[in-house]
Motif scaffolding. Structure first.
Motif, mmCIF file in Angstrom:
data_model
loop_
_atom_site.group_PDB
_atom_site.id
_atom_site.type_symbol
_atom_site.label_atom_id
_atom_site.label_comp_id
_atom_site.label_asym_id
_atom_site.label_seq_id
_atom_site.Cartn_x
_atom_site.Cartn_y
_atom_site.Cartn_z
ATOM 1 N N GLU A 135 1.022 -1.303 0.219
ATOM 2 C CA GLU A 135 -0.335 0.205 -0.384
ATOM 3 C C GLU A 135 0.993 1.491 -0.077
ATOM 4 N N ASP A 137 1.145 5.514 0.723
ATOM 5 C CA ASP A 137 0.827 6.065 1.072
ATOM 6 C C ASP A 137 1.225 7.929 0.828
ATOM 7 N N LYS A 140 -1.215 13.539 4.185
ATOM 8 C CA LYS A 140 -2.050 14.475 4.501
ATOM 9 C C LYS A 140 -2.674 14.915 2.956
ATOM 10 N N LYS A 143 -5.483 10.710 -1.212
ATOM 11 C CA LYS A 143 -6.045 9.758 -1.073
ATOM 12 C C LYS A 143 -5.672 8.820 -2.058
ATOM 13 N N VAL A 144 -4.862 8.105 -2.022
ATOM 14 C CA VAL A 144 -4.307 6.697 -2.717
ATOM 15 C C VAL A 144 -5.712 4.974 -3.270
ATOM 16 N N TYR A 160 -0.798 2.311 -8.568
ATOM 17 C CA TYR A 160 -1.565 3.925 -7.412
ATOM 18 C C TYR A 160 -2.567 5.136 -7.820
ATOM 19 N N GLN A 178 4.694 0.542 2.422
ATOM 20 C CA GLN A 178 3.695 -0.965 3.560
ATOM 21 C C GLN A 178 3.474 -2.067 3.167
ATOM 22 N N LYS A 185 -5.618 -4.800 5.133
ATOM 23 C CA LYS A 185 -4.332 -4.056 6.159
ATOM 24 C C LYS A 185 -4.128 -4.159 7.566
#
Length: 198
Positions: A135, A137, A140, A143-144, A160, A178, A185
């Protein structure tokens, strides 16, 4: 494709009850910062018995309430603008993780991640199970959403979609990858990759 409503009638006497259900769902999201988890199965079983409801129905209700985001409209990239070079790579346990560019669209950005490894000790056609769910990231404000991916012997790739679109100057951003052992998740591994783009 929507199948709602499945019937063509509504008992107006329950309008305020349905409104309260929506208000409680909203309160539940706000209280948990939209991360409520799922109640233990014993509690679900007890509520099903006490309120004369099907246990499976309640299980699906709480599961869907936990993962409401998947029901929101998904933004698809439109109007390609340019590629922004992004040469990053990381090696661990004989696996190489890399990304080479960001594809810029007017409403989103697309980042592709590849994972490569030596296959000399693997059976033909075997895809390593060591690479689980990766995943991305970006912090802030972004959005992924992971969209697809695939693999062959010695190679996997992930795509992504990032919204809103990233700036063409990526120097203030950090990409964090991650790895998780499960689709939901809940079980992270010790693999965390941080790429400072400055």
């Amino acid at each position: 494709m929507s199948h709602y409503p499945p019937v063509n009638y509504y008992d107006e006497r329950i309008y305020h009850i349905d409104e309260q259900i929506c208000a409680l769902l909203h309160q539940r999201k706000a209280m948990t910062n939209n991360n409520p988890g799922c109640p233990p199965l014993n509690d679900v079983r007890e509520w099903a018995d006490r309120f004369h409801l099907a246990q499976r129905f309640l299980e699906l209700l709480f599961k869907d309430a936990w993962d409401e985001e998947r029901y929101r409209p998904q933004i698809e990239p439109k109007e390609f603008r340019k590629y922004v070079p992004l040469m990053k790579w990381f090696e661990k346990d004989d696996y190489v993780y890399s990304t080479t560019y960001v594809a810029q669209y007017t409403n989103a950005s697309v980042i592709k991640l590849t994972v490569d490894w030596d296959t000399s000790n693997e059976e033909r056609g075997f895809i390593s199970s060591k690479v689980s769910h990766l995943e991305l990231d970006i912090g802030k404000g972004y959005k992924v959403r992971r969209k697809g991916g695939g693999g062959t012997q010695g190679h996997r790739h992930y795509e992504y979609i990032v919204t809103p679109a990233l700036p063409d100057d990526l120097s203030q951003l950090t990409l964090v990858i991650q790895e998780y052992r499960d689709f939901y998740k809940q079980t992270p591994t010790d693999l965390i990759i941080k790429w400072e783009l400055s």
